[in-house]
Design an enzyme around this catalytic site. Structure first.
Site, PDB file in Angstrom:
ATOM      1  N   GLN A   1      -2.618  -4.953  -0.718  1.00 29.00           N
ATOM      2  CA  GLN A   1      -3.779  -4.957  -1.604  1.00 29.00           C
ATOM      3  C   GLN A   1      -3.673  -6.108  -2.590  1.00 29.00           C
ATOM      4  O   GLN A   1      -2.574  -6.454  -3.032  1.00 29.00           O
ATOM      5  CB  GLN A   1      -3.919  -3.620  -2.330  1.00 29.00           C
ATOM      6  CG  GLN A   1      -2.700  -3.170  -3.102  1.00 29.00           C
ATOM      7  CD  GLN A   1      -2.877  -1.793  -3.702  1.00 29.00           C
ATOM      8  OE1 GLN A   1      -3.993  -1.355  -3.984  1.00 29.00           O
ATOM      9  NE2 GLN A   1      -1.780  -1.095  -3.922  1.00 29.00           N
TER      10      GLN A   1
ATOM     11  N   LEU B   1       1.778   2.924   3.292  1.00 29.77           N
ATOM     12  CA  LEU B   1       2.778   2.255   4.131  1.00 29.77           C
ATOM     13  C   LEU B   1       4.154   2.254   3.463  1.00 29.77           C
ATOM     14  O   LEU B   1       5.182   2.365   4.140  1.00 29.77           O
ATOM     15  CB  LEU B   1       2.346   0.816   4.422  1.00 29.77           C
ATOM     16  CG  LEU B   1       1.055   0.653   5.225  1.00 29.77           C
ATOM     17  CD1 LEU B   1       0.676  -0.815   5.340  1.00 29.77           C
ATOM     18  CD2 LEU B   1       1.198   1.275   6.604  1.00 29.77           C
TER      19      LEU B   1
ATOM     20  N   GLU C   1       6.354 -11.191   2.862  1.00 26.05           N
ATOM     21  CA  GLU C   1       7.763 -11.033   3.223  1.00 26.05           C
ATOM     22  C   GLU C   1       7.955  -9.561   3.567  1.00 26.05           C
ATOM     23  O   GLU C   1       8.081  -8.719   2.680  1.00 26.05           O
ATOM     24  CB  GLU C   1       8.667 -11.455   2.067  1.00 26.05           C
ATOM     25  CG  GLU C   1       8.439 -12.892   1.600  1.00 26.05           C
ATOM     26  CD  GLU C   1       7.444 -12.988   0.459  1.00 26.05           C
ATOM     27  OE1 GLU C   1       7.155 -11.956  -0.181  1.00 26.05           O
ATOM     28  OE2 GLU C   1       6.947 -14.102   0.207  1.00 26.05           O
TER      29      GLU C   1
ATOM     30  N   LYS D   1       0.850  -1.184   0.000  1.00 22.91           N
ATOM     31  CA  LYS D   1       0.000   0.000   0.000  1.00 22.91           C
ATOM     32  C   LYS D   1       0.888   1.237   0.000  1.00 22.91           C
ATOM     33  O   LYS D   1       1.844   1.322   0.774  1.00 22.91           O
ATOM     34  CB  LYS D   1      -0.911  -0.008   1.224  1.00 22.91           C
ATOM     35  CG  LYS D   1      -1.958  -1.119   1.189  1.00 22.91           C
ATOM     36  CD  LYS D   1      -2.778  -1.153   2.447  1.00 22.91           C
ATOM     37  CE  LYS D   1      -3.533   0.133   2.690  1.00 22.91           C
ATOM     38  NZ  LYS D   1      -4.522   0.460   1.627  1.00 22.91           N
TER      39      LYS D   1
ATOM     40  N   ARG E   1       5.541   4.498   1.797  1.00 23.11           N
ATOM     41  CA  ARG E   1       6.229   5.788   1.972  1.00 23.11           C
ATOM     42  C   ARG E   1       6.964   5.868   3.307  1.00 23.11           C
ATOM     43  O   ARG E   1       7.861   6.694   3.474  1.00 23.11           O
ATOM     44  CB  ARG E   1       5.239   6.933   1.813  1.00 23.11           C
ATOM     45  CG  ARG E   1       4.699   6.994   0.388  1.00 23.11           C
ATOM     46  CD  ARG E   1       3.651   8.060   0.199  1.00 23.11           C
ATOM     47  NE  ARG E   1       2.939   7.808  -1.047  1.00 23.11           N
ATOM     48  CZ  ARG E   1       2.445   8.763  -1.824  1.00 23.11           C
ATOM     49  NH1 ARG E   1       2.599  10.034  -1.493  1.00 23.11           N
ATOM     50  NH2 ARG E   1       1.790   8.453  -2.922  1.00 23.11           N
TER      51      ARG E   1
ATOM     52  N   GLN F   1      -1.539 -23.040   2.501  1.00 23.83           N
ATOM     53  CA  GLN F   1      -0.772 -22.595   3.666  1.00 23.83           C
ATOM     54  C   GLN F   1      -1.633 -21.835   4.669  1.00 23.83           C
ATOM     55  O   GLN F   1      -2.481 -21.033   4.320  1.00 23.83           O
ATOM     56  CB  GLN F   1       0.419 -21.744   3.239  1.00 23.83           C
ATOM     57  CG  GLN F   1       0.082 -20.418   2.602  1.00 23.83           C
ATOM     58  CD  GLN F   1       1.308 -19.726   2.032  1.00 23.83           C
ATOM     59  OE1 GLN F   1       2.434 -20.224   2.122  1.00 23.83           O
ATOM     60  NE2 GLN F   1       1.113 -18.557   1.459  1.00 23.83           N
TER      61      GLN F   1
END
Length: 203
Positions: free
Chosen positions: A174, A130, A155, A127, A132, A194
């Site tokens: 996203q 985040l 990750e 996103k 930035r 998983q």
């Protein structure tokens, strides 16, 4: 072809895309003025656990041998995110998981009407709000293949100058949904099904 929000709703309704639980609301209201669906993506949340690197290990990883899942389980210990959040220090790398499960059924697993529309694949992306701050949520591994069923591993690394607080259920990434041309034939991923950031749990 990337699906718009209205096409994502159609895929959710006819079973070509399954999100468990489905993010809500689809339409904003006075009570919930923001929604997790953007024009061409859906925001997914961070689960309540992370895998944190074990300390004091002396290892060299050879990706061509051994079990990736067992190796990851030894390299990273599972840790619940505290209520107050987990401070991800600069240059720290952890494994996370989406709170939502994602299923992208193959054509034979949906109704005849849905099958005629073709199957879907997806990409997980960070996103901007985040990124930035320096938060990276995947390393060259954005593709969620047709036929996938499970939670998406993240990750996560802090490339910024200050600690970033990770909290359970925060919107972390996203999901961009794409139309697949043709019918997939290849075998599934080793991480199919998983429920853990290290991969499927054995047994």
């Amino acid at each position: 072809m990337i699906l718009s929000d209205t096409s994502i709703f159609e895929a959710l309704d006819d079973g070509r895309l399954i999100l468990t639980p489905e993010p809500s609301p689809r339409v904003p209201s006075v009570e919930t003025p923001t929604r997790p669906f953007d024009r061409t993506a859906v925001n997914l949340r961070l689960s309540s656990t992370l895998r944190i690197p074990e300390q004091d290990l002396s290892v060299v990883i050879d990706p061509t041998i051994g079990s990736a899942v067992r190796t990851l389980q030894r390299l990273y210990r599972e840790q619940a995110i505290p209520v107050e959040g987990f401070k991800l220090s600069p240059a720290m790398f952890v494994l996370g998981l989406t709170e939502e499960g994602v299923t992208l059924p193959l054509p034979e697993d949906v109704s005849a009407d849905a099958r005629a529309k073709g199957c879907l694949a997806a990409r997980v992306e960070g996103k901007s709000s985040l990124a930035r701050y320096g938060l990276l949520v995947h390393f060259t591994a954005p593709t969620i293949h047709a036929g996938f069923d499970g939670h998406i591993a993240l990750e996560i690394m802090n490339l910024g100058p200050a600690p970033i607080l990770l909290t359970p259920s925060m919107q972390i990434c996203q999901l961009i949904i794409e139309q697949v041309h043709g019918e997939p034939q290849a075998a599934g991923s080793q991480f199919h099904g998983q429920m853990d950031a290290a991969g499927p749990r054995s047994g």
